[in-house]
Scaffold this motif. Structure first.
Motif, PDB file in Angstrom:
ATOM      1  N   PRO A 129      -5.983  14.708  -6.879  1.00 20.24           N
ATOM      2  CA  PRO A 129      -5.519  14.844  -7.944  1.00 20.24           C
ATOM      3  C   PRO A 129      -4.076  14.872  -7.749  1.00 20.24           C
ATOM      4  N   THR A 130      -3.484  15.631  -6.945  1.00 22.86           N
ATOM      5  CA  THR A 130      -2.010  15.911  -6.448  1.00 22.86           C
ATOM      6  C   THR A 130      -1.244  14.795  -6.172  1.00 22.86           C
ATOM      7  N   TYR A 131      -2.067  13.865  -5.364  1.00 19.55           N
ATOM      8  CA  TYR A 131      -1.553  12.672  -4.878  1.00 19.55           C
ATOM      9  C   TYR A 131      -1.331  11.691  -6.204  1.00 19.55           C
ATOM     10  N   LEU A 132      -2.157  11.507  -7.078  1.00 24.88           N
ATOM     11  CA  LEU A 132      -2.125  10.646  -7.931  1.00 24.88           C
ATOM     12  C   LEU A 132      -1.116  10.993  -9.125  1.00 24.88           C
ATOM     13  N   ARG A 133      -0.965  12.244  -9.227  1.00 29.96           N
ATOM     14  CA  ARG A 133       0.002  13.050 -10.010  1.00 29.96           C
ATOM     15  C   ARG A 133       1.503  12.651  -9.563  1.00 29.96           C
ATOM     16  N   GLU A 134       1.788  12.774  -8.035  1.00 29.40           N
ATOM     17  CA  GLU A 134       2.792  12.379  -7.257  1.00 29.40           C
ATOM     18  C   GLU A 134       3.233  10.518  -7.572  1.00 29.40           C
ATOM     19  N   GLN A 135       2.024   9.891  -7.435  1.00 33.03           N
ATOM     20  CA  GLN A 135       2.328   8.670  -7.568  1.00 33.03           C
ATOM     21  C   GLN A 135       2.858   8.224  -8.916  1.00 33.03           C
ATOM     22  N   LYS A 136       2.415   8.876 -10.109  1.00 35.25           N
ATOM     23  CA  LYS A 136       2.841   8.801 -11.431  1.00 35.25           C
ATOM     24  C   LYS A 136       4.074   9.135 -11.674  1.00 35.25           C
ATOM     25  N   ILE A 137       4.443  10.260 -10.951  1.00 37.42           N
ATOM     26  CA  ILE A 137       5.815  10.519 -11.138  1.00 37.42           C
ATOM     27  C   ILE A 137       6.964   9.959 -10.472  1.00 37.42           C
ATOM     28  N   SER A 138       6.608   9.320  -9.290  1.00 40.54           N
ATOM     29  CA  SER A 138       7.467   8.505  -8.647  1.00 40.54           C
ATOM     30  C   SER A 138       7.374   7.163  -9.211  1.00 40.54           C
ATOM     31  N   GLY A 139       6.608   6.765 -10.164  1.00 39.02           N
ATOM     32  CA  GLY A 139       6.695   5.452 -10.713  1.00 39.02           C
ATOM     33  C   GLY A 139       5.686   4.301 -10.203  1.00 39.02           C
ATOM     34  N   GLN A 140       4.865   5.026  -8.957  1.00 34.14           N
ATOM     35  CA  GLN A 140       4.102   3.999  -8.294  1.00 34.14           C
ATOM     36  C   GLN A 140       2.941   3.393  -9.217  1.00 34.14           C
ATOM     37  N   LEU A 141       2.394   4.478 -10.093  1.00 37.88           N
ATOM     38  CA  LEU A 141       1.231   4.353 -10.790  1.00 37.88           C
ATOM     39  C   LEU A 141       1.501   4.817 -12.224  1.00 37.88           C
ATOM     40  N   ASN A 142       0.812   4.231 -13.465  1.00 41.34           N
ATOM     41  CA  ASN A 142       0.927   4.605 -14.587  1.00 41.34           C
ATOM     42  C   ASN A 142      -0.078   5.303 -14.903  1.00 41.34           C
ATOM     43  N   GLN A 143      -0.253   5.895 -16.164  1.00 43.75           N
ATOM     44  CA  GLN A 143      -1.268   7.003 -16.634  1.00 43.75           C
ATOM     45  C   GLN A 143      -2.666   6.156 -16.445  1.00 43.75           C
ATOM     46  N   ALA A 144      -2.625   4.981 -17.186  1.00 39.05           N
ATOM     47  CA  ALA A 144      -4.001   4.136 -16.921  1.00 39.05           C
ATOM     48  C   ALA A 144      -4.555   3.950 -15.702  1.00 39.05           C
ATOM     49  N   GLN A 145      -3.562   3.836 -14.689  1.00 40.76           N
ATOM     50  CA  GLN A 145      -3.923   3.460 -13.302  1.00 40.76           C
ATOM     51  C   GLN A 145      -4.498   4.587 -12.827  1.00 40.76           C
ATOM     52  N   VAL A 146      -4.121   5.705 -12.935  1.00 40.85           N
ATOM     53  CA  VAL A 146      -4.304   7.033 -12.484  1.00 40.85           C
ATOM     54  C   VAL A 146      -5.934   7.593 -12.990  1.00 40.85           C
ATOM     55  N   ASP A 147      -5.767   7.261 -14.446  1.00 40.63           N
ATOM     56  CA  ASP A 147      -7.110   7.644 -15.095  1.00 40.63           C
ATOM     57  C   ASP A 147      -8.309   6.824 -14.359  1.00 40.63           C
ATOM     58  N   LEU A 148      -7.900   5.363 -13.998  1.00 38.53           N
ATOM     59  CA  LEU A 148      -8.936   4.444 -13.663  1.00 38.53           C
ATOM     60  C   LEU A 148      -9.194   4.894 -12.082  1.00 38.53           C
ATOM     61  N   MET A 149      -8.260   5.227 -11.346  1.00 41.24           N
ATOM     62  CA  MET A 149      -8.630   5.723 -10.098  1.00 41.24           C
ATOM     63  C   MET A 149      -9.127   6.886  -9.609  1.00 41.24           C
ATOM     64  N   ALA A 150      -8.925   8.035 -10.684  1.00 45.79           N
ATOM     65  CA  ALA A 150      -9.321   9.050 -10.317  1.00 45.79           C
ATOM     66  C   ALA A 150     -11.018   9.333  -9.580  1.00 45.79           C
ATOM     67  N   ASP A 151     -11.992   8.532 -10.573  1.00 45.54           N
ATOM     68  CA  ASP A 151     -13.163   8.444 -10.103  1.00 45.54           C
ATOM     69  C   ASP A 151     -13.583   7.298  -9.426  1.00 45.54           C
ATOM     70  N   ASP A 152     -12.681   6.387  -9.116  1.00 51.19           N
ATOM     71  CA  ASP A 152     -13.056   4.920  -8.502  1.00 51.19           C
ATOM     72  C   ASP A 152     -13.370   5.368  -7.205  1.00 51.19           C
ATOM     73  N   PRO A 153     -14.626   4.861  -6.876  1.00 47.90           N
ATOM     74  CA  PRO A 153     -15.266   5.301  -5.340  1.00 47.90           C
ATOM     75  C   PRO A 153     -14.320   4.453  -4.273  1.00 47.90           C
ATOM     76  N   THR A 154     -13.911   3.062  -4.616  1.00 45.13           N
ATOM     77  CA  THR A 154     -12.939   2.572  -3.598  1.00 45.13           C
ATOM     78  C   THR A 154     -11.740   2.957  -3.408  1.00 45.13           C
ATOM     79  N   SER A 155     -11.146   3.418  -4.430  1.00 46.00           N
ATOM     80  CA  SER A 155      -9.851   4.142  -4.248  1.00 46.00           C
ATOM     81  C   SER A 155      -9.911   5.519  -3.365  1.00 46.00           C
TER      82      SER A 155
END
Length: 703
Positions: A389-415
């Motif tokens: 979760p911290t990694y995904l938040r950091e990716q969002k803060i740095s602009g690498q991911l948007n909120q929709a991508q974070v929500d999608l990846m959080a429980d995505d098995p492949t990610s």
């Protein structure tokens, strides 16, 4: 009744068939008395059948060893024995001497029977311990034989005193003198000697029969296992003969091609990996420090995981992937030439024989990745100590991911899987290998520095290490937790929650073990994640003890938070930091000890954790064995926060270096146990069932 002549080999009485009605005296030749396991030879003047019980079936077979003769007498009770003695006054010394000779032989036979039974038991236990490893060698799945755990060693008799053995042997030693001076003194003397020997015969016979019954029962109980181990040993023998004759035991051809085709990676990645492995094989000095060799190893390290991920995903829907893929997943095996023919055969058998840990605590990296993919556990922290979760938040803060991508990846098995492969797997694989600059993730025979079967880390071995450390530092994996149940009147009671770590077997031949993280996320009541090479080339005992010491340190830091080195809040880490920081001013330390500490701190680059781990190794390996290695201050800190188990405390209780520490420990434990005991007493008084967690805590504090 009367004289009976016997031919060589003729059976006078057969065990289990003839009824005891007579007692014989051997007047010519020699006789063998035997049961299923042992025998003794008796000479002229010996009583035959004296150990038997009148009216019962014979327990021993009596057979002539040569042309012999016996004189037979009625035998209805032991009172008939003196009658037989009295009827042979001329040979009283011979009868007495032969009775002692027979008794001495019986003593020897009993001790041999006991030793044989003990060896039989020990061999079974040893075979059972070897059985899993032997199964691995021949590629068989080890079966379960719970009955082996139920067997116990034979008990040595307490019905026969040591002085009785010594007495009989002493009489035997002075046989010549006694025959001339003592036995001829009179009928009563000779009869007394014979009856004393008779009493010992009876005792030994009874114990001998118990041993025989023990061995029969042992063989019946363990028949299934004995059959299985014989079959495994026969296969192993055939396998070794095949290897000696140069026959091909396992045929694996073009393993890399099989792995690449199965993975379904692009042609570009496939060709690149094939070229890398071909080039790597062609270099005799492929582990030198030159730029070209280092670059090749790095490129293989990158491509390996590009192949591993797709192959892993495909295998999830394949109940029976090719054996080459199992070897790839478990050991990093990619090429039979790179591994060598003999190693390939061993890896093949190991992969074929592998069964998952029934406790689910020791896992291959493949099994661990499945848990991540199936959302059973959260991904591990990355190299920046960020959890998923911290990694995904950091990716969002740095602009690498948007909120929709974070929500999608959080429980995505492949990610989640990709995150784990590129962090715990890739970094942990390199870390446990031990020689970071020489690391390559593929199995290479040049790295085999120890026989694979000896280096192989199995779930059973890991479980043994967990048992070993708990037998010394019993609270090593415990975390303090709170039990509360207001319905029964308990608002808050502290207890120790013992949580066995995960041990993840990394697919390499390495020399290190590593603590990846002590808890999952922020939850202190989750298992630690530890890594070790699946083939360990170093002293595994020491590696594991250091690993558990590192866990002790890091877990304490996690629990203490910002106060981990604050001596006003005493803890393992704060007290050790204070001890190492101010050792020069410590009056409890001698000048020699201070000089040693100065050297140790220099050796470990002033890293307090590493000094502690080195001391923890000494504490577990030597201090626990009664061999002092630590100074007074270090010993006190370690015993306070990592106390020995009860058995060890009892052993060192009289050691003046531990007496005071143990007394302090008892006071401290009594204070810890008091609120739990009070809660239990209150519940009993109110007639309320005691929660299991409270009874378990009391048992834990007794350890």
């Amino acid at each position: 009744m009367g004289l009976i002549k016997l031919e060589k080999g003729q059976v006078l009485h057969k065990a289990g068939a003839d009824t005891v009605e007579t007692l014989e005296v051997l007047v010519k030749g020699s006789i063998k008395i035997s049961n299923q396991y042992t025998s003794i030879i008796l000479g002229v003047g010996s009583f035959i059948g004296i150990v038997e019980t009148p009216g019962n079936l014979y327990t021993y077979t009596i057979e002539a060893m040569e042309e012999s003769a016996v004189y037979s007498y009625p035998f209805n009770s032991k009172e008939d024995i003196p009658k037989v003695v009295k009827s042979n006054p001329k040979i009283l010394p011979v009868l007495a001497a032969q009775s002692i000779d027979c008794a001495a032989k019986c003593c020897d036979v009993y001790e041999k029977e006991y030793d044989d039974a003990t060896k039989e038991y020990e061999q079974l236990v040893a075979d059972y311990a070897d059985y899993p490893a032997l199964c691995i060698k021949v590629g068989e799945v080890a079966k379960s034989f719970p009955e082996i755990n139920e067997i116990i060693p034979p008990e040595q008799t307490t019905n026969i005193s040591e002085w009785e053995f010594s007495f009989i042997r002493g009489l035997k030693e002075h046989d010549t003198s006694l025959k001339k001076t003592f036995y001829p003194l009179g009928l009563d003397v000779a009869t007394g000697v014979i009856m004393a020997a008779y009493v010992l015969y009876q005792k030994i016979s009874a114990e001998s029969q118990l041993l025989s019954e023990y061995r029969r029962t042992l063989r019946v109980k363990t028949a299934a296992f004995s059959t299985a181990i014989k079959a495994i040993r026969a296969k192993l023998s055939d396998q070794e003969k095949s290897e000696e004759s140069g026959a091909q035991v396992v045929t694996i051809v073009n393993a890399l091609s099989t792995i690449l085709v199965y993975s379904g990676v692009s042609q570009e990645i496939s060709l690149k990996f094939e070229e890398q492995i071909t080039e790597f094989k062609s270099h005799e000095n492929r582990y030198d420090s030159g730029d070209e060799a280092r670059a090749l190893r790095r490129s293989i390290g990158s491509t390996f995981y590009e192949v591993y991920g797709p192959a892993f995903l495909k295998s999830l829907n394949d109940p029976n992937p090719p054996i080459e893929l199992k070897m790839f997943f478990m050991f990093g095996f990619v090429d039979e030439e790179l591994a060598g023919e003999k190693n390939t055969a061993i890896l093949y058998n190991m992969a074929k024989a592998y069964t998952p840990d029934p406790e689910g605590k020791t896992l291959t990296v493949y099994e661990w990745l499945k848990k991540i993919y199936n959302l059973e556990v959260e991904p591990s922290r990355n190299e920046f100590d960020q959890d998923w979760p911290t990694y995904l938040r950091e990716q969002k803060i740095s602009g690498q991911l948007n909120q929709a991508q974070v929500d999608l990846m959080a429980d995505d098995p492949t990610s989640r899987l990709n995150f784990e492969i590129h962090n715990l797997f890739a970094l942990g694989n390199r870390m446990t290998f031990g020689r970071i600059s020489s690391f390559v993730p593929v199995f290479d025979s040049q790295n085999v520095l120890r026989p694979l079967d000896m280096a192989y880390i199995t779930a059973a071995k890991v479980a043994d290490y967990y048992t070993m450390i708990r037998n010394v530092d019993y609270s090593v994996f415990c975390r303090q937790a709170i039990f509360s149940d207001t319905e029964i009147g308990i608002t808050q009671v502290y207890y120790d929650n013992d949580i066995t770590p995960y041990m993840i077997l990394m697919p390499n031949i390495g020399s290190r073990a590593a603590l990846w993280q002590e808890i999952e996320g922020k939850n202190r009541h989750t298992p630690a994640r530890m890594l070790v090479s699946i083939f360990n080339t170093e002293n595994t005992d020491e590696i594991m003890i250091k690993l558990f010491g590192e866990f002790r340190w890091e877990m304490c830091k996690t629990v203490q938070g910002i106060h981990w080195n604050d001596v006003t809040d005493p803890s393992l880490t704060s007290m050790y930091c204070d001890y190492l920081q101010f050792y020069k001013k410590n009056s409890a330390l001698s000048s020699d000890t201070k000089e040693k500490l100065r050297t140790d701190l220099k050796k470990f680059s002033n890293n307090y954790k590493n000094v502690f781990i080195a001391d923890y190794l000494q504490y577990v390996k030597f201090e626990a064995a009664g061999s002092p290695r630590l100074n007074k201050v270090a010993r006190e800190i370690l015993f306070t926060f990592c106390p020995f188990s009860k058995d060890l405390r009892d052993k060192v209780a009289e050691n003046p270096q531990y007496t005071e520490l143990i007394n302090h420990y008892k006071v401290r434990i009594n204070n810890v146990a008091k609120p739990v005991l009070n809660a239990i007493a209150k519940l009993k008084k109110d007639g309320i069932d005691i929660p299991e967690v409270l009874t378990q805590q009391i048992e834990h504090l007794k350890q």
